[in-house]
Design a protein around this motif. Structure first.
Motif, PDB file in Angstrom:
ATOM      1  N   SER A  31       1.143  -1.201  -0.036  1.00 50.36           N
ATOM      2  CA  SER A  31       0.031  -0.170   0.024  1.00 50.36           C
ATOM      3  C   SER A  31       0.900   1.226  -0.044  1.00 50.36           C
ATOM      4  O   SER A  31       1.900   1.435   0.980  1.00 50.36           O
ATOM      5  CB  SER A  31      -0.945  -0.141   1.258  1.00 50.36           C
ATOM      6  OG  SER A  31      -1.600  -0.946   1.245  1.00 50.36           O
ATOM      7  N   ILE A  32       0.608   2.245  -0.974  1.00 44.51           N
ATOM      8  CA  ILE A  32       1.244   3.451  -0.941  1.00 44.51           C
ATOM      9  C   ILE A  32       0.228   4.415  -0.976  1.00 44.51           C
ATOM     10  O   ILE A  32      -0.667   4.375  -1.934  1.00 44.51           O
ATOM     11  CB  ILE A  32       2.130   3.432  -1.816  1.00 44.51           C
ATOM     12  CG1 ILE A  32       3.274   2.332  -2.086  1.00 44.51           C
ATOM     13  CG2 ILE A  32       2.759   5.041  -2.158  1.00 44.51           C
ATOM     14  CD1 ILE A  32       4.158   2.387  -2.972  1.00 44.51           C
ATOM     15  N   LEU A  33       0.213   5.462  -0.183  1.00 41.82           N
ATOM     16  CA  LEU A  33      -0.762   6.776  -0.298  1.00 41.82           C
ATOM     17  C   LEU A  33       0.214   7.695  -0.520  1.00 41.82           C
ATOM     18  O   LEU A  33       1.050   8.188  -0.009  1.00 41.82           O
ATOM     19  CB  LEU A  33      -1.480   6.658   1.221  1.00 41.82           C
ATOM     20  CG  LEU A  33      -2.255   7.869   1.359  1.00 41.82           C
ATOM     21  CD1 LEU A  33      -3.313   7.826   0.228  1.00 41.82           C
ATOM     22  CD2 LEU A  33      -2.754   8.185   2.830  1.00 41.82           C
ATOM     23  N   ILE A  34      -0.501   8.470  -1.744  1.00 42.57           N
ATOM     24  CA  ILE A  34       0.118   9.730  -2.044  1.00 42.57           C
ATOM     25  C   ILE A  34      -0.699  10.828  -1.862  1.00 42.57           C
ATOM     26  O   ILE A  34      -1.870  10.821  -2.433  1.00 42.57           O
ATOM     27  CB  ILE A  34       0.939   9.660  -3.647  1.00 42.57           C
ATOM     28  CG1 ILE A  34       1.849   8.376  -3.607  1.00 42.57           C
ATOM     29  CG2 ILE A  34       1.434  10.840  -3.963  1.00 42.57           C
ATOM     30  CD1 ILE A  34       2.084   7.737  -5.138  1.00 42.57           C
ATOM     31  N   ARG A  35      -0.308  11.888  -1.332  1.00 41.69           N
ATOM     32  CA  ARG A  35      -1.167  13.140  -1.242  1.00 41.69           C
ATOM     33  C   ARG A  35      -0.333  14.384  -1.753  1.00 41.69           C
ATOM     34  O   ARG A  35       0.829  14.614  -1.323  1.00 41.69           O
ATOM     35  CB  ARG A  35      -1.339  13.382   0.440  1.00 41.69           C
ATOM     36  CG  ARG A  35      -2.033  12.205   1.068  1.00 41.69           C
ATOM     37  CD  ARG A  35      -2.453  12.525   2.707  1.00 41.69           C
ATOM     38  NE  ARG A  35      -2.452  11.525   3.310  1.00 41.69           N
ATOM     39  CZ  ARG A  35      -2.951  11.277   4.214  1.00 41.69           C
ATOM     40  NH1 ARG A  35      -3.451  12.525   4.858  1.00 41.69           N
ATOM     41  NH2 ARG A  35      -3.224  10.282   5.015  1.00 41.69           N
ATOM     42  N   GLU A  36      -1.109  15.010  -2.748  1.00 37.35           N
ATOM     43  CA  GLU A  36      -0.453  16.324  -3.108  1.00 37.35           C
ATOM     44  C   GLU A  36      -1.152  17.402  -2.283  1.00 37.35           C
ATOM     45  O   GLU A  36      -2.313  17.481  -1.876  1.00 37.35           O
ATOM     46  CB  GLU A  36      -0.783  16.400  -4.511  1.00 37.35           C
ATOM     47  CG  GLU A  36      -0.010  17.935  -5.112  1.00 37.35           C
ATOM     48  CD  GLU A  36      -0.416  17.885  -6.532  1.00 37.35           C
ATOM     49  OE1 GLU A  36      -0.202  19.039  -7.008  1.00 37.35           O
ATOM     50  OE2 GLU A  36      -0.587  16.993  -7.277  1.00 37.35           O
ATOM     51  N   CYS A  37      -0.164  18.108  -1.619  1.00 39.99           N
ATOM     52  CA  CYS A  37      -0.442  19.097  -0.683  1.00 39.99           C
ATOM     53  C   CYS A  37       0.483  20.508  -1.244  1.00 39.99           C
ATOM     54  O   CYS A  37       1.545  20.343  -1.500  1.00 39.99           O
ATOM     55  CB  CYS A  37      -0.045  18.691   0.816  1.00 39.99           C
ATOM     56  SG  CYS A  37      -0.800  17.391   1.303  1.00 39.99           S
ATOM     57  N   SER A  38      -0.433  21.787  -1.035  1.00 42.44           N
ATOM     58  CA  SER A  38       0.351  22.773  -1.160  1.00 42.44           C
ATOM     59  C   SER A  38       0.828  23.572   0.089  1.00 42.44           C
ATOM     60  O   SER A  38       0.271  23.452   1.152  1.00 42.44           O
ATOM     61  CB  SER A  38      -0.485  23.820  -1.921  1.00 42.44           C
ATOM     62  OG  SER A  38      -1.855  24.205  -1.281  1.00 42.44           O
ATOM     63  N   GLY A  39       2.096  24.032   0.137  1.00 45.96           N
ATOM     64  CA  GLY A  39       2.488  24.606   1.089  1.00 45.96           C
ATOM     65  C   GLY A  39       2.962  23.828   2.218  1.00 45.96           C
ATOM     66  O   GLY A  39       3.139  24.292   3.320  1.00 45.96           O
ATOM     67  N   VAL A  40       3.397  22.437   1.918  1.00 43.50           N
ATOM     68  CA  VAL A  40       4.053  21.714   2.952  1.00 43.50           C
ATOM     69  C   VAL A  40       5.403  21.124   2.433  1.00 43.50           C
ATOM     70  O   VAL A  40       5.811  21.313   1.161  1.00 43.50           O
ATOM     71  CB  VAL A  40       3.146  20.551   3.355  1.00 43.50           C
ATOM     72  CG1 VAL A  40       1.734  20.810   3.844  1.00 43.50           C
ATOM     73  CG2 VAL A  40       2.941  19.559   2.012  1.00 43.50           C
ATOM     74  N   GLN A  41       6.262  20.759   3.577  1.00 50.10           N
ATOM     75  CA  GLN A  41       7.264  20.177   2.937  1.00 50.10           C
ATOM     76  C   GLN A  41       7.260  18.762   2.556  1.00 50.10           C
ATOM     77  O   GLN A  41       6.407  18.049   3.183  1.00 50.10           O
ATOM     78  CB  GLN A  41       8.577  20.248   4.332  1.00 50.10           C
ATOM     79  CG  GLN A  41       8.896  21.386   4.465  1.00 50.10           C
ATOM     80  CD  GLN A  41      10.126  21.195   5.464  1.00 50.10           C
ATOM     81  OE1 GLN A  41      10.403  20.465   6.166  1.00 50.10           O
ATOM     82  NE2 GLN A  41      11.111  22.455   5.615  1.00 50.10           N
ATOM     83  N   PRO A  42       7.909  18.204   1.730  1.00 51.25           N
ATOM     84  CA  PRO A  42       7.451  17.050   1.256  1.00 51.25           C
ATOM     85  C   PRO A  42       7.930  16.060   2.382  1.00 51.25           C
ATOM     86  O   PRO A  42       9.074  16.151   2.962  1.00 51.25           O
ATOM     87  CB  PRO A  42       8.455  16.469   0.046  1.00 51.25           C
ATOM     88  CG  PRO A  42       9.442  17.781   0.014  1.00 51.25           C
ATOM     89  CD  PRO A  42       9.001  18.713   0.609  1.00 51.25           C
ATOM     90  N   MET A  43       7.075  14.932   2.665  1.00 52.80           N
ATOM     91  CA  MET A  43       7.465  13.984   3.765  1.00 52.80           C
ATOM     92  C   MET A  43       7.185  12.627   3.427  1.00 52.80           C
ATOM     93  O   MET A  43       6.201  12.206   2.315  1.00 52.80           O
ATOM     94  CB  MET A  43       6.409  14.274   4.926  1.00 52.80           C
ATOM     95  CG  MET A  43       6.867  15.557   5.657  1.00 52.80           C
ATOM     96  SD  MET A  43       8.346  15.768   6.458  1.00 52.80           S
ATOM     97  CE  MET A  43       8.312  14.508   7.734  1.00 52.80           C
ATOM     98  N   LEU A  44       7.592  11.587   3.922  1.00 54.92           N
ATOM     99  CA  LEU A  44       7.544  10.202   3.831  1.00 54.92           C
ATOM    100  C   LEU A  44       7.308   9.561   5.173  1.00 54.92           C
ATOM    101  O   LEU A  44       8.104   9.843   5.948  1.00 54.92           O
ATOM    102  CB  LEU A  44       8.674   9.319   3.157  1.00 54.92           C
ATOM    103  CG  LEU A  44       8.706   7.973   3.160  1.00 54.92           C
ATOM    104  CD1 LEU A  44       7.507   7.367   2.271  1.00 54.92           C
ATOM    105  CD2 LEU A  44       9.846   7.453   2.596  1.00 54.92           C
TER     106      LEU A  44
END
Length: 78
Positions: A31-44
């Motif tokens: 399972s991989i969940l990918i969320r595109e968010c504006s104004g956030v640092q990329p995180m894993l």
């Protein structure tokens, strides 16, 4: 389950576009969940049994570094 959050137009998004299909074909039950968010640092985030989590900042990482971070989180045993 890895949870990746990123803004469009960065190396993390490039990694996802280049490697997501290959990852899913090789690991169909993964399972991989990918969320595109504006104004956030990329995180894993890695989410494991018993409510354990591990997070890694993907800020300023190139595609190879993102791949290594994902491998590290997947193989972690918190």
């Amino acid at each position: 389950m890895p949870d990746i959050r990123c803004q469009s137009g960065n190396q993390v998004q490039d990694f996802i576009e280049q490697h997501y299909v290959t990852l899913k074909k090789a690991n169909p039950e993964f399972s991989i969940l990918i969320r595109e968010c504006s104004g956030v640092q990329p995180m894993l985030w890695g989410r494991y049994g018993f409510g354990k989590e591990h997070s890694v900042s993907l800020d300023n990482m190139n595609i190879d570094q993102v791949a290594k971070a994902l491998e590290t989180v997947v193989n972690a045993k918190p």
